[in-house]
Design a protein around this motif. Structure first.
Motif, mmCIF file in Angstrom:
data_model
loop_
_atom_site.group_PDB
_atom_site.id
_atom_site.type_symbol
_atom_site.label_atom_id
_atom_site.label_comp_id
_atom_site.label_asym_id
_atom_site.label_seq_id
_atom_site.Cartn_x
_atom_site.Cartn_y
_atom_site.Cartn_z
ATOM 1 N N ASN A 1 38.901 34.981 48.727
ATOM 2 C CA ASN A 1 40.273 34.596 48.387
ATOM 3 C C ASN A 1 40.865 33.615 49.385
ATOM 4 N N CYS B 1 36.435 30.185 40.157
ATOM 5 C CA CYS B 1 37.751 30.437 40.738
ATOM 6 C C CYS B 1 38.455 31.582 40.028
ATOM 7 N N LYS B 2 39.137 32.413 40.797
ATOM 8 C CA LYS B 2 39.911 33.533 40.240
ATOM 9 C C LYS B 2 41.325 33.110 39.902
ATOM 10 N N TYR B 3 41.967 32.382 40.806
ATOM 11 C CA TYR B 3 43.349 31.954 40.590
ATOM 12 C C TYR B 3 43.453 30.427 40.714
ATOM 13 N N TRP C 1 41.455 31.677 30.744
ATOM 14 C CA TRP C 1 42.519 31.387 31.710
ATOM 15 C C TRP C 1 43.885 31.685 31.088
ATOM 16 N N ASN D 1 39.848 30.217 44.996
ATOM 17 C CA ASN D 1 40.984 29.723 44.233
ATOM 18 C C ASN D 1 40.979 28.196 44.234
ATOM 19 N N TYR E 1 46.461 27.679 41.306
ATOM 20 C CA TYR E 1 47.867 27.435 41.635
ATOM 21 C C TYR E 1 48.196 26.015 41.175
ATOM 22 N N VAL F 1 51.021 29.954 38.255
ATOM 23 C CA VAL F 1 49.760 30.571 38.672
ATOM 24 C C VAL F 1 49.003 31.005 37.425
ATOM 25 N N TYR F 2 47.719 30.638 37.355
ATOM 26 C CA TYR F 2 46.833 31.047 36.272
ATOM 27 C C TYR F 2 45.761 31.971 36.833
ATOM 28 N N GLU F 3 45.296 32.895 35.995
ATOM 29 C CA GLU F 3 44.238 33.820 36.399
ATOM 30 C C GLU F 3 43.047 33.696 35.447
ATOM 31 N N ASN F 4 41.863 33.705 36.024
ATOM 32 C CA ASN F 4 40.616 33.626 35.265
ATOM 33 C C ASN F 4 40.096 35.041 35.027
#
Length: 262
Positions: free
Chosen positions: A90, A108-110, A135, A2, A112, A155-158
């Motif tokens: 994570n 990166c997965k998340y 994203w 992340n 912040y 929070v963003y998610e890839n």
């Protein structure tokens, strides 16, 4: 893994190596998210910390181009690809600076993101995640205010995380055919670089956009001497001819090259 970062409304993240704002709630949020975790940063990010020391109660990993650079209380790697020795799960957070964020964003997965609603004078910027197709914001967070500054913890998610595997850490010379077997009629010279880490970061950015890049060191003297003369670190980066404009646009985007210092 992340990442965590605070940005202003224009996705600015810093000015002259420091944050141009002070929000105690954001510092608390950063601590809550990273304590007990691994944090990865560039050398100049480390130097921006109090007393220029690693963050307590975290596993600190510092990226520096200087092979003799040693930091008490932290581990030092000399390129982003050396990170493959770690379990990049994570519990790992990328915390800056600008070029490190850009180089590792695809893995990166998340993200912040503390989104500050005000505009500040910045010279370093984070990629605008709202403009990146893979994203998406999954948590907008409530609007908060401190000392007249409005901000949100978002929070963003890839949706398309690139694999950060051991093979990514191999020297490109180990993964490519001999130089005399490459058809350079299909490639064009994009740029020349005299710093191996700088070259690795640029190639990481290009590969994250599915642009094939070829890097060769001066052991291939017939090629390297075109650029580097007697230097042992001269690197030439070639890309597909039909991707040249796209590749140039990627590398011409705002890029904090100061982060690539020693």
């Amino acid at each position: 893994m992340n990442l965590i970062v605070a940005t202003d409304k224009n996705w600015g993240i810093g000015k002259d190596g420091t944050m141009p704002w002070h929000i105690s709630a954001d510092l608390k949020y950063f601590k809550e998210k990273t304590v007990g975790k691994r944090v990865i940063m560039g050398r100049k990010t480390l130097l921006s910390f109090p007393k220029q020391k690693p963050l307590p109660n975290r596993e600190n990993v510092v990226i520096s181009t200087n092979p003799s650079y040693v930091v008490e209380g932290a581990q030092v790697v000399n390129s982003t690809y050396e990170l493959s020795r770690y379990d990049m799960g994570n519990d790992t957070f990328i915390i800056g600076g600008g070029s490190i964020y850009k180089a590792l964003l695809p893995y990166c997965k998340y993200a912040y993101i503390t989104k500050i609603e005000d505009e500040f004078e910045c010279d370093t910027y984070f990629p605008n995640l709202d403009e990146l197709e893979n994203w998406k914001m999954i948590d907008e967070g409530e609007l908060l205010n401190e000392n007249g500054i409005d901000f949100r913890f978002t929070v963003y998610e890839n949706s398309d995380v690139a694999a950060f595997a051991a093979e990514d850490a191999d020297d490109y010379n180990d993964n490519m055919p001999p130089i005399d077997e490459i058809d350079f009629n299909e490639f064009e010279l994009l740029c020349t670089v005299d710093d191996e880490f700088d070259a690795d970061v640029k190639i990481s950015l290009l590969r994250s956009c599915s642009i094939m890049a070829i890097k060769r060191y001066s052991s291939y003297s017939a090629v390297a001497k075109i650029y580097c003369g007697n230097s042992n670190l001269g690197v030439m980066i070639y890309v597909q001819k039909d991707k040249l404009d796209e590749a140039r646009e990627i590398l011409n985007a705002p890029f904090d090259e100061s982060e690539l210092g020693e």
